[in-house]
Motif scaffolding. Structure first.
Motif, PDB file in Angstrom:
ATOM      1  N   VAL C 123       0.892  -1.231   0.054  1.00 36.14           N
ATOM      2  CA  VAL C 123       0.084  -0.086  -0.064  1.00 36.14           C
ATOM      3  C   VAL C 123       0.752   1.412   0.092  1.00 36.14           C
ATOM      4  CG1 VAL C 123      -1.497   1.250   1.731  1.00 36.14           C
ATOM      5  CG2 VAL C 123      -1.997  -1.170   1.261  1.00 36.14           C
ATOM      6  N   LEU C 124       1.953   1.359   0.758  1.00 38.76           N
ATOM      7  CA  LEU C 124       2.801   2.460   0.913  1.00 38.76           C
ATOM      8  C   LEU C 124       3.414   2.658  -0.422  1.00 38.76           C
ATOM      9  CD1 LEU C 124       4.380   2.276   4.517  1.00 38.76           C
ATOM     10  CD2 LEU C 124       2.630   3.642   3.579  1.00 38.76           C
ATOM     11  N   LEU C 127       1.079   4.081  -3.005  1.00 34.66           N
ATOM     12  CA  LEU C 127       0.998   5.613  -2.560  1.00 34.66           C
ATOM     13  C   LEU C 127       1.974   6.639  -2.784  1.00 34.66           C
ATOM     14  CD1 LEU C 127      -1.098   5.475   0.783  1.00 34.66           C
ATOM     15  CD2 LEU C 127      -1.853   6.494  -1.251  1.00 34.66           C
ATOM     16  N   MET C 128       3.016   5.906  -2.760  1.00 31.11           N
ATOM     17  CA  MET C 128       4.529   6.921  -2.838  1.00 31.11           C
ATOM     18  C   MET C 128       4.955   6.743  -4.317  1.00 31.11           C
ATOM     19  SD  MET C 128       6.085   6.853   0.627  1.00 31.11           S
ATOM     20  CE  MET C 128       5.547   6.973   2.158  1.00 31.11           C
TER      21      MET C 128
END
Lengths: 357, 64, 129
Positions: C123-124, C127-128
């Motif tokens: 997920v991170l 997102l990034m």
């Protein structure tokens, strides 16, 4: 670039001989999606077209607010339920001998972010789409306005202002799409990571990111308004105290985007008296109508997330509360970006119209 | 709840302890040792089922 | 409430029995403790099941996929087993074994949590990136 734009402008000036009275068809074609129906109902030749159109837009919004609220409430309730679940599991695992790693927070933060991700996709898409549409509308509207200004005599003012406005809107759009939206995603990621880890060192970085985004946004807007006020385009002739009162009320209510909206209110109020020609009113109404829908969604989402963050603080852990609160701020940032581009366009319209009588 | 099992184990324990004492007193140390071991094995056999039940329960409950 | 009384009574009685047996046959005392612990947890099965059902219902209501919370439940189960096991080892006077059990529990809990951590990473990164 500038020369090219000027050439394009001159070509447009030659091809579009518009008077200040009517609204050309190409403007109707360029209208952002969903605003035609609102604008068609508005009587542009009435006694108070701006007020009538604003009322029309407002009524339209009130009618839809309920369904939007219900639709967004579902997501907020889901997030609260996650907070509740995390609280329950946390208690359970602690009594069962919670010697293992602290995973409840990670799972909770992850599920909150995943739940919000769907809304983010749609709402950020909505904000970005509106900004894009506004930009395209500006590309058609501003030359027409410049042409009207030129017809009334002041060619140099019109072209120079129009070039600046187009340049600025394009710049802001690029800034938002290539820097600010990715930064917003980064902000959400940092928030999630900081909620996963106990201690919250990363939270400061996330906060710095948020401040950075709003500074850039406000800075760009201030630069533009500063330029215009140096150019003596807008005169704050309206009742200064009323404007101050309205802006301080708005700014106090919605902290992140408050200053932007307040500034917009100030500028629009200051310039509304000058808005006397049809194209200007048409453009203003179109911008307002285009922003109304995403503003409604984003605003409701923002307030709901702030409320959910508060309630989650009551039933769950402070980390989750911080995360939900921060997600609300992210929605507020997108709201601010949409508002900033709308404001820019409004100012551009006002400044172009200022010369037309 | 398997209270019966607990009491049975306690009974076996007491029995083994008494037998152990008797055998030690009469000088048959090896047989005392064997009795203890036998008691241990019997009780373990009784409990293996329960322990496997427990593990099954935890496995199904916590989604392993 | 009744269940708590029941379990407390059984455990206390077993502790008394174990104290009585300990002099003659210490291993039988240990086995008694084990049997009582197993019986107590087995008796709790119904309550535990309803608790987990509630968690599952709540998860279904939120719309989050269950795979996020399954690792959590696994770690809770591991903690349960490890706590009882290490307590028994300590009762038997084998503190080293007890810490070995605890280490095994920590490692297995982390292993069970790996899917969750992987998901967080995904997920991170999404997102990034």
């Amino acid at each position: 670039m500038k020369q090219w734009l000027l050439a394009l402008l001159l070509a447009l000036l030659v091809t579009v001989p518009v008077s200040a009275a009517g609204v050309p068809d190409e403007l109707w074609d360029a209208l952002p999606e969903g605003t035609e129906s609102i604008l068609e109902d508005t009587d542009l030749s009435g006694t108070d077209p701006l007020g009538g159109g604003a009322v029309q837009i407002f009524q339209n919004l009130i009618g839809q607010a309920r369904s939007v609220l219900l639709q967004r409430l579902r997501g907020a309730v889901s997030i609260l339920l996650v907070a509740l679940l995390c609280g329950a599991v946390e208690g359970f695992s602690q009594t069962a001998g919670g010697t293992g790693p602290k995973l409840v927070l990670a799972a909770g933060a992850l599920s909150v972010t995943l739940l919000a991700a769907g809304s983010f996709e749609s709402l950020i898409g909505m904000g970005g789409g509106t900004i894009q549409e506004l930009n395209e509308f500006a590309r058609i509207l501003l030359p027409v306005l410049a042409a009207a200004t030129a017809v009334s005599g002041s060619i140099t003012t019109a072209t120079v202002q129009q070039v600046t406005a187009v340049l600025f809107t394009g710049l802001l759009l690029k800034l938002i799409q290539e820097l600010l939206l990715p930064l917003t995603y980064l902000y959400i990621g940092t928030l999630t990571a900081s909620a996963c880890l106990p201690g919250g060192r990363l939270g400061n970085i996330a906060e710095a990111l948020r401040k950075c985004i709003s500074w850039i946004l406000c800075g760009a807007l201030t630069a533009f308004t500063l330029y215009l006020s140096i150019a003596h385009v807008i005169s704050g002739a309206t009742d200064a105290t009323a404007v101050k009162l309205a802006s301080s009320a708005v700014a106090g209510m919605v902290p992140v985007v408050g200053s932007i909206i307040a500034e917009a209110a100030e500028t629009v109020l200051a310039g509304a008296g000058m808005l006397k020609n049809t194209i200007g009113i048409f453009g203003t109404l179109a911008v307002l109508a285009a922003c109304a829908w995403p503003f409604l969604h984003l605003g409701i989402q923002y307030l709901l997330y702030k409320l959910a963050g508060f309630l989650a603080g009551v039933i769950g852990s402070p980390e989750l509360c911080k995360l939900i609160d921060g997600l609300g701020s992210a929605f507020g940032l997108v709201l601010g970006m949409t508002g900033a581009s709308a404001l820019l366009l409004l100012i551009a319209i006002l400044s172009s119209v200022a010369a037309v009588t | 709840m398997d209270v019966d099992l607990i009491f049975r184990i306690a009974a076996i324990g007491i029995l083994v302890a008494v037998l152990n004492q008797l055998l030690v007193r009469s000088g048959r140390e090896e047989q005392a040792m064997m009795t203890t071991l036998a008691g241990l094995v019997v009780v373990l056999m009784m409990m293996v089922r329960q322990i496997s039940d427990l593990f099954d329960l935890i496995k199904t409950l916590f989604g392993f | 409430m009744g269940q708590v009384m029941q379990i407390t009574l059984v455990c206390v009685v077993t502790a008394l029995l174990a104290a009585a047996v300990r002099r003659g046959a210490p291993e039988a005392a240990l086995l008694l403790g084990l049997a009582a612990a197993v019986a107590a947890v087995l008796a709790l099965s119904e309550s535990l099941r309803s608790l987990m059902d509630f968690f599952a219902e709540l998860t279904a209501q939120t719309g989050v996929s269950n795979e996020l919370f399954v690792p959590l439940y696994k770690t809770v189960g591991i903690a349960l087993v490890v706590k009882i096991g290490s307590g028994l080892c300590k009762d038997a006077g084998a503190a080293a074994l007890a810490s070995a059990v605890e280490i095994a529990g920590a490692v297995c809990a982390l292993l069970a949590a790996l899917p969750l951590l992987k998901k967080a990473m995904d997920v991170l990164l999404e997102l990034m990136g």
